[in-house]
Design an enzyme around this catalytic site. Sequence first.
Site, PDB file in Angstrom:
ATOM      1  N   ASP A  81       1.126  59.470  44.437  1.00 53.62           N
ATOM      2  CA  ASP A  81       0.714  60.631  43.426  1.00 53.62           C
ATOM      3  C   ASP A  81       1.887  61.341  44.383  1.00 53.62           C
ATOM      4  O   ASP A  81       2.067  62.952  44.102  1.00 53.62           O
ATOM      5  CB  ASP A  81      -0.648  60.614  42.933  1.00 53.62           C
ATOM      6  CG  ASP A  81      -1.078  61.358  44.382  1.00 53.62           C
ATOM      7  OD1 ASP A  81       0.098  61.571  45.280  1.00 53.62           O
ATOM      8  OD2 ASP A  81      -2.208  61.604  44.722  1.00 53.62           O
ATOM      9  N   ASP A 120      -1.827  54.818  43.259  1.00 53.21           N
ATOM     10  CA  ASP A 120      -2.324  55.625  43.349  1.00 53.21           C
ATOM     11  C   ASP A 120      -3.738  56.376  41.993  1.00 53.21           C
ATOM     12  O   ASP A 120      -2.666  56.483  41.142  1.00 53.21           O
ATOM     13  CB  ASP A 120      -2.054  56.816  43.789  1.00 53.21           C
ATOM     14  CG  ASP A 120      -2.260  57.682  45.340  1.00 53.21           C
ATOM     15  OD1 ASP A 120      -3.371  56.876  45.652  1.00 53.21           O
ATOM     16  OD2 ASP A 120      -1.199  58.169  45.720  1.00 53.21           O
ATOM     17  N   LYS A 150      -5.357  52.961  45.070  1.00 53.72           N
ATOM     18  CA  LYS A 150      -5.347  53.445  46.421  1.00 53.72           C
ATOM     19  C   LYS A 150      -6.114  55.175  46.004  1.00 53.72           C
ATOM     20  O   LYS A 150      -6.198  55.830  45.508  1.00 53.72           O
ATOM     21  CB  LYS A 150      -4.125  54.097  46.961  1.00 53.72           C
ATOM     22  CG  LYS A 150      -4.441  55.022  48.589  1.00 53.72           C
ATOM     23  CD  LYS A 150      -3.145  54.957  49.223  1.00 53.72           C
ATOM     24  CE  LYS A 150      -2.029  56.045  48.580  1.00 53.72           C
ATOM     25  NZ  LYS A 150      -3.176  57.221  48.720  1.00 53.72           N
ATOM     26  N   GLU A 218      -3.656  59.757  57.826  1.00 50.18           N
ATOM     27  CA  GLU A 218      -2.312  60.199  57.477  1.00 50.18           C
ATOM     28  C   GLU A 218      -2.597  61.603  58.462  1.00 50.18           C
ATOM     29  O   GLU A 218      -3.737  62.475  58.496  1.00 50.18           O
ATOM     30  CB  GLU A 218      -2.111  60.750  56.258  1.00 50.18           C
ATOM     31  CG  GLU A 218      -1.016  62.188  55.816  1.00 50.18           C
ATOM     32  CD  GLU A 218      -0.796  61.932  54.945  1.00 50.18           C
ATOM     33  OE1 GLU A 218       0.232  62.867  54.360  1.00 50.18           O
ATOM     34  OE2 GLU A 218      -1.384  61.603  53.534  1.00 50.18           O
TER      35      GLU A 218
END
EC number: 2.1.2.11
Length: 301
Positions: A81, A120, A150, A218
């Site tokens: 995204d 995503d 995801k 992340e």
Amino acid sequence: MTQHTPLQAAQTQSTDSSGTGSGASGNPKALYGGTSSRRITVRDISLAKERGEKWPMLTAYDAMTASVFDESGIPVMLVGDSAGNCHLGYDTTVPVTLDQMIMLSAAVVRGTSRAMIVGDLPFGSYQESPTQALRSAMRLVKEAGVGAVKLEGGERSHSQIKLLTEAGIPVMAHIGLTPQSVNTQGYRVQGRGEEAAQQLLRDAKAVQDAGAFAVVLELVPAELAAEVTRILHIPTVGIGAGPETDAQVLVWTDALGLTGGKMPRFVKTYANLRSVMSDAAKAFAEDVVGGTFPLEEHSVH
């Protein structure tokens, strides 16, 4: 000596004298550099973890770009995204819709033949309930043809991940900095301090327990990401999480220098496509204004 672009170098490294990939380790089953031409599967990802093999993942949002990465041997592509930021003109990923993700994911699937394509689930398409997550994921699988989905969140997304995996939909989890939570989390390193580190470890164990086949870390301190990688039996995919994760992912427009402006510290830029495209556009414009394009060889009669 012949000079190669980073992309050409990657292609050269992934092929041997017979024209088939051998990989740095010479393992024909390697995710990057292997000889198999079939689609990469979740089992392939799991076996790579057992072998201690590191592998690359790039984002992709259209068929043409995806075909280049597929030909270059990139084994996993994420239709993120992040398209909201780097292709659709949004300031964050929050406005991206499921219909947009389906359209982009379908294009990437059509442009590839070997890479596993992960789509995503955008903000608002799974947070409401596990049932909502299942409906959204089914659309990505059925309408776009992705091999996995995801979604963001650790413990809070346990029920969603569990239902999806029980339904036969592979899930890549995403913890640490989760961009869909920008309004509460901001863009900052996650997992600093004992309490935050323990929460991230709980999140990592939760997504593994729920059945995720891999987890993105992340903007997490390198030492913490290394610990998570050691304790999990599923692969970790780092972005701003140091060198010890099982895989690394970058947004392709960042990695290839199309984004422009100041890049995050964790980004390494392998080309300057923004400059190449700008120079080409200016050359075209000058030819048109100067009357040197089109010439006779560009004309039909």
